[in-house]
Design a protein around this motif. Structure first.
Motif, PDB file in Angstrom:
ATOM      1  N   GLN A  99      20.291  80.606  -8.036  1.00 15.22           N
ATOM      2  CA  GLN A  99      18.878  80.438  -7.689  1.00 15.22           C
ATOM      3  C   GLN A  99      18.024  81.690  -7.850  1.00 15.22           C
ATOM      4  OE1 GLN A  99      21.251  79.722  -5.113  1.00 15.22           O
ATOM      5  NE2 GLN A  99      21.514  77.600  -5.747  1.00 15.22           N
ATOM      6  N   THR A 100      18.604  82.821  -8.230  1.00 14.16           N
ATOM      7  CA  THR A 100      17.816  84.057  -8.287  1.00 14.16           C
ATOM      8  C   THR A 100      17.998  84.801  -9.608  1.00 14.16           C
ATOM      9  OG1 THR A 100      19.575  85.321  -7.223  1.00 14.16           O
ATOM     10  CG2 THR A 100      17.870  84.415  -5.784  1.00 14.16           C
ATOM     11  N   LEU A 101      16.914  85.455 -10.018  1.00 20.97           N
ATOM     12  CA  LEU A 101      16.928  86.306 -11.214  1.00 20.97           C
ATOM     13  C   LEU A 101      16.897  87.791 -10.863  1.00 20.97           C
ATOM     14  CD1 LEU A 101      14.435  84.347 -13.479  1.00 20.97           C
ATOM     15  CD2 LEU A 101      16.859  84.755 -13.923  1.00 20.97           C
ATOM     16  N   SER A 102      16.426  88.110  -9.679  1.00 21.10           N
ATOM     17  CA  SER A 102      16.309  89.497  -9.218  1.00 21.10           C
ATOM     18  C   SER A 102      15.557  90.368 -10.228  1.00 21.10           C
ATOM     19  CB  SER A 102      17.700  90.079  -8.937  1.00 21.10           C
ATOM     20  OG  SER A 102      18.410  89.276  -8.034  1.00 21.10           O
ATOM     21  N   PRO A 103      14.340  89.971 -10.576  1.00 17.02           N
ATOM     22  CA  PRO A 103      13.602  90.676 -11.628  1.00 17.02           C
ATOM     23  C   PRO A 103      13.301  92.136 -11.328  1.00 17.02           C
ATOM     24  CG  PRO A 103      12.146  89.199 -10.433  1.00 17.02           C
ATOM     25  CD  PRO A 103      13.545  88.913  -9.969  1.00 17.02           C
ATOM     26  N   GLY A 104      13.092  92.479 -10.070  1.00 14.38           N
ATOM     27  CA  GLY A 104      12.754  93.844  -9.709  1.00 14.38           C
ATOM     28  C   GLY A 104      13.941  94.739  -9.421  1.00 14.38           C
ATOM     29  N   ASN A 105      15.136  94.167  -9.484  1.00 13.74           N
ATOM     30  CA  ASN A 105      16.329  94.987  -9.250  1.00 13.74           C
ATOM     31  C   ASN A 105      16.581  95.902 -10.439  1.00 13.74           C
ATOM     32  OD1 ASN A 105      16.602  93.381  -6.988  1.00 13.74           O
ATOM     33  ND2 ASN A 105      18.740  92.874  -7.369  1.00 13.74           N
ATOM     34  N   VAL A 106      17.096  97.069 -10.148  1.00 13.30           N
ATOM     35  CA  VAL A 106      17.483  97.988 -11.218  1.00 13.30           C
ATOM     36  C   VAL A 106      18.596  97.327 -12.019  1.00 13.30           C
ATOM     37  CG1 VAL A 106      18.546 100.230 -11.706  1.00 13.30           C
ATOM     38  CG2 VAL A 106      16.796 100.034  -9.919  1.00 13.30           C
ATOM     39  N   VAL A 107      18.455  97.341 -13.332  1.00 12.82           N
ATOM     40  CA  VAL A 107      19.471  96.738 -14.194  1.00 12.82           C
ATOM     41  C   VAL A 107      20.672  97.687 -14.230  1.00 12.82           C
ATOM     42  CG1 VAL A 107      18.525  97.661 -16.363  1.00 12.82           C
ATOM     43  CG2 VAL A 107      19.871  95.585 -16.398  1.00 12.82           C
ATOM     44  N   THR A 108      21.851  97.149 -13.995  1.00 10.64           N
ATOM     45  CA  THR A 108      23.054  97.982 -13.986  1.00 10.64           C
ATOM     46  C   THR A 108      23.486  98.300 -15.409  1.00 10.64           C
ATOM     47  OG1 THR A 108      24.626  96.147 -14.036  1.00 10.64           O
ATOM     48  CG2 THR A 108      23.832  96.853 -11.842  1.00 10.64           C
ATOM     49  N   ARG A 109      24.337  99.265 -15.520  1.00  9.76           N
ATOM     50  CA  ARG A 109      24.873  99.627 -16.833  1.00  9.76           C
ATOM     51  C   ARG A 109      25.595  98.425 -17.463  1.00  9.76           C
ATOM     52  NH1 ARG A 109      26.695 105.226 -17.642  1.00  9.76           N
ATOM     53  NH2 ARG A 109      26.871 105.364 -19.875  1.00  9.76           N
ATOM     54  N   ALA A 110      26.380  97.718 -16.652  1.00 18.40           N
ATOM     55  CA  ALA A 110      27.112  96.550 -17.149  1.00 18.40           C
ATOM     56  C   ALA A 110      26.145  95.449 -17.598  1.00 18.40           C
ATOM     57  CB  ALA A 110      28.064  96.025 -16.084  1.00 18.40           C
ATOM     58  N   GLN A 111      25.111  95.186 -16.803  1.00 23.31           N
ATOM     59  CA  GLN A 111      24.131  94.169 -17.174  1.00 23.31           C
ATOM     60  C   GLN A 111      23.421  94.561 -18.469  1.00 23.31           C
ATOM     61  OE1 GLN A 111      21.772  94.168 -13.596  1.00 23.31           O
ATOM     62  NE2 GLN A 111      22.977  92.549 -12.630  1.00 23.31           N
ATOM     63  N   THR A 112      23.082  95.835 -18.584  1.00 28.43           N
ATOM     64  CA  THR A 112      22.423  96.325 -19.794  1.00 28.43           C
ATOM     65  C   THR A 112      23.306  96.097 -21.005  1.00 28.43           C
ATOM     66  OG1 THR A 112      21.174  97.981 -18.549  1.00 28.43           O
ATOM     67  CG2 THR A 112      21.412  98.354 -20.917  1.00 28.43           C
ATOM     68  N   ALA A 113      24.573  96.440 -20.892  1.00 24.68           N
ATOM     69  CA  ALA A 113      25.503  96.267 -22.011  1.00 24.68           C
ATOM     70  C   ALA A 113      25.591  94.803 -22.431  1.00 24.68           C
ATOM     71  CB  ALA A 113      26.881  96.805 -21.635  1.00 24.68           C
ATOM     72  N   VAL A 114      25.679  93.906 -21.456  1.00 26.98           N
ATOM     73  CA  VAL A 114      25.778  92.476 -21.764  1.00 26.98           C
ATOM     74  C   VAL A 114      24.491  91.979 -22.412  1.00 26.98           C
ATOM     75  CG1 VAL A 114      25.938  90.172 -20.726  1.00 26.98           C
ATOM     76  CG2 VAL A 114      27.525  91.974 -20.026  1.00 26.98           C
ATOM     77  N   ILE A 115      23.363  92.338 -21.850  1.00 24.65           N
ATOM     78  CA  ILE A 115      22.075  91.883 -22.383  1.00 24.65           C
ATOM     79  C   ILE A 115      21.870  92.408 -23.800  1.00 24.65           C
ATOM     80  CG2 ILE A 115      19.562  92.088 -22.121  1.00 24.65           C
ATOM     81  CD1 ILE A 115      20.121  92.017 -19.017  1.00 24.65           C
ATOM     82  N   LEU A 116      22.172  93.681 -24.033  1.00 27.91           N
ATOM     83  CA  LEU A 116      22.016  94.246 -25.378  1.00 27.91           C
ATOM     84  C   LEU A 116      22.980  93.601 -26.369  1.00 27.91           C
ATOM     85  CD1 LEU A 116      21.454  98.040 -24.643  1.00 27.91           C
ATOM     86  CD2 LEU A 116      19.761  96.351 -25.389  1.00 27.91           C
ATOM     87  N   ALA A 117      24.209  93.344 -25.942  1.00 23.63           N
ATOM     88  CA  ALA A 117      25.182  92.695 -26.829  1.00 23.63           C
ATOM     89  C   ALA A 117      24.714  91.286 -27.181  1.00 23.63           C
ATOM     90  CB  ALA A 117      26.556  92.663 -26.166  1.00 23.63           C
ATOM     91  N   ARG A 118      24.216  90.558 -26.200  1.00 25.90           N
ATOM     92  CA  ARG A 118      23.721  89.204 -26.464  1.00 25.90           C
ATOM     93  C   ARG A 118      22.507  89.236 -27.385  1.00 25.90           C
ATOM     94  NH1 ARG A 118      24.209  86.914 -20.269  1.00 25.90           N
ATOM     95  NH2 ARG A 118      26.473  86.565 -20.314  1.00 25.90           N
ATOM     96  N   TYR A 119      21.624  90.192 -27.168  1.00 26.51           N
ATOM     97  CA  TYR A 119      20.448  90.335 -28.029  1.00 26.51           C
ATOM     98  C   TYR A 119      20.888  90.605 -29.467  1.00 26.51           C
ATOM     99  CZ  TYR A 119      16.128  92.136 -30.030  1.00 26.51           C
ATOM    100  OH  TYR A 119      15.032  92.323 -30.837  1.00 26.51           O
ATOM    101  N   SER A 120      21.791  91.537 -29.622  1.00 25.41           N
ATOM    102  CA  SER A 120      22.285  91.894 -30.943  1.00 25.41           C
ATOM    103  C   SER A 120      22.955  90.701 -31.621  1.00 25.41           C
ATOM    104  CB  SER A 120      23.264  93.058 -30.829  1.00 25.41           C
ATOM    105  OG  SER A 120      23.790  93.387 -32.084  1.00 25.41           O
ATOM    106  N   GLU A 121      23.755  89.981 -30.861  1.00 26.45           N
ATOM    107  CA  GLU A 121      24.452  88.800 -31.377  1.00 26.45           C
ATOM    108  C   GLU A 121      23.465  87.722 -31.832  1.00 26.45           C
ATOM    109  OE1 GLU A 121      26.621  85.679 -28.704  1.00 26.45           O
ATOM    110  OE2 GLU A 121      27.980  87.388 -29.063  1.00 26.45           O
ATOM    111  N   ARG A 122      22.431  87.502 -31.060  1.00 27.04           N
ATOM    112  CA  ARG A 122      21.487  86.432 -31.364  1.00 27.04           C
ATOM    113  C   ARG A 122      20.501  86.806 -32.466  1.00 27.04           C
ATOM    114  NH1 ARG A 122      23.858  85.639 -26.926  1.00 27.04           N
ATOM    115  NH2 ARG A 122      23.922  83.737 -25.723  1.00 27.04           N
ATOM    116  N   THR A 123      20.263  88.087 -32.629  1.00 28.84           N
ATOM    117  CA  THR A 123      19.312  88.504 -33.668  1.00 28.84           C
ATOM    118  C   THR A 123      20.025  88.963 -34.939  1.00 28.84           C
ATOM    119  OG1 THR A 123      19.226  90.762 -32.789  1.00 28.84           O
ATOM    120  CG2 THR A 123      17.548  89.196 -32.001  1.00 28.84           C
ATOM    121  N   GLY A 124      21.339  89.047 -34.890  1.00 27.68           N
ATOM    122  CA  GLY A 124      22.093  89.458 -36.077  1.00 27.68           C
ATOM    123  C   GLY A 124      22.034  90.937 -36.359  1.00 27.68           C
ATOM    124  N   ILE A 125      21.645  91.716 -35.357  1.00 27.98           N
ATOM    125  CA  ILE A 125      21.575  93.169 -35.541  1.00 27.98           C
ATOM    126  C   ILE A 125      22.926  93.771 -35.270  1.00 27.98           C
ATOM    127  CG2 ILE A 125      20.535  95.288 -34.671  1.00 27.98           C
ATOM    128  CD1 ILE A 125      18.010  93.677 -34.100  1.00 27.98           C
TER     129      ILE A 125
END
Length: 114
Positions: free
Chosen positions: A88-114
């Motif tokens: 039920q939560t996205l926690s938009p104002g929480n500091v993004v953790t190193r692990a979350q950053t890695a996952v988000i960047l990997a998913r972005y790269s995967e989806r954009t083909g970069i």
């Protein structure tokens, strides 16, 4: 993010200059921690600020998303770049953790083909 675009900054100052010139950030707080909503906003802008009509209604904290980040957060969830921190939560104002950053960047790269 610069490296995702093929830019190889030689210093943090060069990376900051690139982020500002690319329109990702205003560069005003380079030492500040980055929130979840800020990170996906940078990526959304990097992707060309695509339109989305995805609704974040199921998330009880959707009203806490800053106006500048609302469409970016919806896009990130719609694209599968970001999941909620709970069902039920996205926690938009929480500091993004190193692990979350890695996952988000990997998913972005995967989806954009970069």
């Amino acid at each position: 993010m610069a490296r995702l675009e093929g830019v190889q900054p030689q210093s943090m100052a060069e990376a900051q200059t690139w982020a500002v010139s690319a329109g990702l950030s205003d560069g005003s707080a380079p030492e500040a921690e980055v929130t979840r909503q800020q990170l996906v906003t940078y990526l959304w802008r990097l992707a060309g600020s695509p339109d989305t009509s995805f609704a974040l209604d199921p998330y009880t904290d959707a009203a806490r998303i800053a106006p500048y980040a609302a469409e970016a957060m919806a896009w990130a969830v719609e694209q599968g770049l970001m999941n909620g921190t709970s069902a039920q939560t996205l926690s938009p104002g929480n500091v993004v953790t190193r692990a979350q950053t890695a996952v988000i960047l990997a998913r972005y790269s995967e989806r954009t083909g970069i």
